[in-house]
Design an enzyme around this catalytic site. Structure first.
Site, PDB file in Angstrom:
ATOM      1  N   LYS A  36      63.427   1.277  -3.272  1.00 27.81           N
ATOM      2  CA  LYS A  36      62.036   1.360  -3.748  1.00 27.81           C
ATOM      3  C   LYS A  36      61.135   1.907  -2.639  1.00 27.81           C
ATOM      4  O   LYS A  36      61.551   1.933  -1.468  1.00 27.81           O
ATOM      5  CB  LYS A  36      61.578  -0.031  -4.187  1.00 27.81           C
ATOM      6  CG  LYS A  36      61.656  -1.075  -3.082  1.00 27.81           C
ATOM      7  CD  LYS A  36      61.566  -2.500  -3.633  1.00 27.81           C
ATOM      8  CE  LYS A  36      61.601  -3.516  -2.502  1.00 27.81           C
ATOM      9  NZ  LYS A  36      61.635  -4.893  -3.010  1.00 27.81           N
ATOM     10  N   ARG A 126      56.676 -15.299  -7.995  1.00 26.14           N
ATOM     11  CA  ARG A 126      56.212 -13.918  -8.101  1.00 26.14           C
ATOM     12  C   ARG A 126      56.650 -13.474  -9.478  1.00 26.14           C
ATOM     13  O   ARG A 126      56.160 -14.001 -10.469  1.00 26.14           O
ATOM     14  CB  ARG A 126      56.778 -13.095  -6.940  1.00 26.14           C
ATOM     15  CG  ARG A 126      55.961 -11.864  -6.653  1.00 26.14           C
ATOM     16  CD  ARG A 126      56.459 -11.112  -5.453  1.00 26.14           C
ATOM     17  NE  ARG A 126      57.820 -10.586  -5.608  1.00 26.14           N
ATOM     18  CZ  ARG A 126      58.420  -9.802  -4.727  1.00 26.14           C
ATOM     19  NH1 ARG A 126      57.799  -9.454  -3.631  1.00 26.14           N
ATOM     20  NH2 ARG A 126      59.627  -9.359  -4.933  1.00 26.14           N
ATOM     21  N   TYR A 242      37.859   7.352  20.547  1.00 31.85           N
ATOM     22  CA  TYR A 242      36.760   6.697  19.819  1.00 31.85           C
ATOM     23  C   TYR A 242      36.506   5.293  20.359  1.00 31.85           C
ATOM     24  O   TYR A 242      37.462   4.541  20.628  1.00 31.85           O
ATOM     25  CB  TYR A 242      37.106   6.556  18.340  1.00 31.85           C
ATOM     26  CG  TYR A 242      37.067   7.838  17.534  1.00 31.85           C
ATOM     27  CD1 TYR A 242      35.973   8.701  17.590  1.00 31.85           C
ATOM     28  CD2 TYR A 242      38.115   8.151  16.677  1.00 31.85           C
ATOM     29  CE1 TYR A 242      35.937   9.855  16.819  1.00 31.85           C
ATOM     30  CE2 TYR A 242      38.088   9.290  15.895  1.00 31.85           C
ATOM     31  CZ  TYR A 242      36.994  10.148  15.969  1.00 31.85           C
ATOM     32  OH  TYR A 242      36.971  11.279  15.200  1.00 31.85           O
ATOM     33  N   MET A 290      42.773   9.113  13.182  1.00 25.70           N
ATOM     34  CA  MET A 290      43.459   9.446  11.927  1.00 25.70           C
ATOM     35  C   MET A 290      44.637  10.384  12.150  1.00 25.70           C
ATOM     36  O   MET A 290      45.721  10.185  11.600  1.00 25.70           O
ATOM     37  CB  MET A 290      42.471  10.076  10.944  1.00 25.70           C
ATOM     38  CG  MET A 290      43.063  10.328   9.565  1.00 25.70           C
ATOM     39  SD  MET A 290      41.937  11.214   8.476  1.00 25.70           S
ATOM     40  CE  MET A 290      40.646  10.005   8.265  1.00 25.70           C
TER      41      MET A 290
HETATM   42  C1  LIG Z   1      62.521  -5.543  -2.204  1.00 17.47           C
HETATM   43  C2  LIG Z   1      63.474  -6.464  -2.823  1.00 17.47           C
HETATM   44  C3  LIG Z   1      64.723  -6.682  -2.240  1.00 17.47           C
HETATM   45  C4  LIG Z   1      65.092  -6.185  -0.862  1.00 17.47           C
HETATM   46  O1  LIG Z   1      64.523  -7.091   0.070  1.00 17.47           O
HETATM   47  P1  LIG Z   1      64.673  -6.915   1.636  1.00 17.47           P
HETATM   48  O2  LIG Z   1      63.942  -8.086   2.196  1.00 17.47           O
HETATM   49  O3  LIG Z   1      64.015  -5.625   1.980  1.00 17.47           O
HETATM   50  O4  LIG Z   1      66.112  -6.923   1.949  1.00 17.47           O
HETATM   51  C5  LIG Z   1      65.641  -7.452  -2.943  1.00 17.47           C
HETATM   52  N1  LIG Z   1      65.313  -7.981  -4.136  1.00 17.47           N
HETATM   53  C6  LIG Z   1      64.117  -7.827  -4.705  1.00 17.47           C
HETATM   54  C7  LIG Z   1      63.822  -8.464  -6.011  1.00 17.47           C
HETATM   55  C8  LIG Z   1      63.141  -7.075  -4.067  1.00 17.47           C
HETATM   56  O5  LIG Z   1      61.931  -6.938  -4.613  1.00 17.47           O
END
Ligand SMILES: *Cc1c(COP(=O)(O)O)cnc(C)c1O
Length: 342
Positions: A36, A126, A242, A290
């Protein structure tokens, strides 16, 4: 294409070596890969290609549009966010499967008869069904492939929440038949065999972040370098950048480099980051702006304008120096780099 003045060099052999370590540590469990957020900033497609060539068969993204970058790659892709009402058609047309996270998603998906995964929440609060929802009969008749849950405190080995979540998930896994059950992210794999189930989902560790599952150090995957736009002398008592946050204690030779917070070289690395000229540490001086940052290269006289300067982007060190997590540093790297895969 005009040349790029900042470069990420991505060591795909290191990426694969890290994956193999997680695969080995996970024992009999299949080892997937979270790609992702464009492969944590490293590049989803190139990362996925290297990992799939090494034997990875399960890829995880957050969004449906992230599936597009993986077109043609021979792996099972699961979309962790599930789907919204306006994404159902996209989900049905996609080669990827949704990870259903709400009772409404389960109700909408069940009549399609199509395979899917389900996320159940065991204490992160979550995404996911509650254990009660998952056991209510809601999943009956669903083409459930993999049942997932996700740990809240995996990177804190002794945290009591890990065992709490493991026990809750083991109980669910015994009562909810699925082809596979999956709990562990990178940190979870190191917690031991009780966390491995049939499939693991490492992310950050593949890209070199966090501890290795077997206790050592992971291989660094990302190296960062940027062009020296100008070398200037700053006289003792004069300030740099800056806000005039740094005052030269004596005459300094300063390299002004094409790298700034728009490239994810975060502003909190002002007066805290460093470049590396071979073994010589060249501290960041003044505020990161930046598009530019300045480094004291007084001890590296061989550097000249136009050279690429290596930036110290050791994840643990840079996280400590900046107050950002390793995840934020990687995913914040931005779009202006030449990404070079070796
Ligand atoms: C992002 C994610 C992972 C990977 O987690 P890491 O801490 O980067 O190894 C695994 N499972 C879910 C559901 C995630 O959202």
């Amino acid at each position: 294409m005009p040349p790029r003045n900042a470069r990420l060099t991505i060591d795909t052999a290191a990426l694969v070596a890290n994956w193999r370590r997680f695969a080995k540590a996970g024992g009999a469990a299949a080892c997937g890969a979270a790609v992702k957020a464009d492969g944590y900033g490293v590049g989803a497609r190139a990362s996925a290609q290297a990992l799939v060539a090494a034997g990875c068969r399960d890829l995880f993204v957050a969004h449906w549009h992230e599936v597009e970058a993986l077109t043609g790659i021979d792996a099972r892709i699961a979309v962790l966010h599930g789907f919204g009402a306006d994404e159902m058609a996209t989900a049905l047309a996609s080669p990827a499967v949704p990870v259903l996270a709400t009772p409404a998603q389960v109700a909408a998906w069940k009549p399609t008869g199509r395979p899917c995964d389900v996320m159940v929440d065991t204490g992160l609060n979550r995404l996911g069904l509650s254990p009660g929802e998952a056991l209510s009969g809601l999943l009956d008749g669903l083409q459930l492939d993999t049942l997932h849950s996700h740990l809240a405190c995996a990177e804190i080995a002794g945290h009591p929440r890990n065992e709490l979540q493991r026990a809750r998930f083991a109980d669910l896994a015994a009562r909810i038949p699925a082809r596979r059950h999956a709990l562990a992210n990178s940190g979870g794999i190191g917690l031991g065999p009780g966390y491995h189930f049939a499939l693991t989902r490492p992310g950050i560790g593949l890209y070199g972040g966090g501890p290795a599952p077997d206790g050592g150090h992971l291989a660094a995957v990302v190296a960062l370098s940027a062009r020296i736009l100008q070398i200037r002398t700053v006289a003792a008592g004069d300030s740099i950048g800056y806000g005039a946050t740094y005052t030269a204690p004596h005459d300094l030779r300063i390299a002004v480099v094409a790298l700034g917070y728009a490239d994810g070289y975060v502003r909190s690395l002002s007066n805290a980051g460093a470049a590396l000229a071979g073994d010589v540490r060249c501290p960041a001086v003044g505020r990161v702006s930046m598009d530019m940052a300045a480094f004291d290269v007084s001890a590296a006289p061989a550097l000249s304008e136009g050279d690429f300067l290596d930036i110290d982007f050791d994840l643990a060190k840079t996280a400590a120096a900046s107050g950002r997590s390793e995840y934020e540093l990687l995913t914040g790297l931005g779009a202006r780099y030449a990404r070079v895969y070796t």
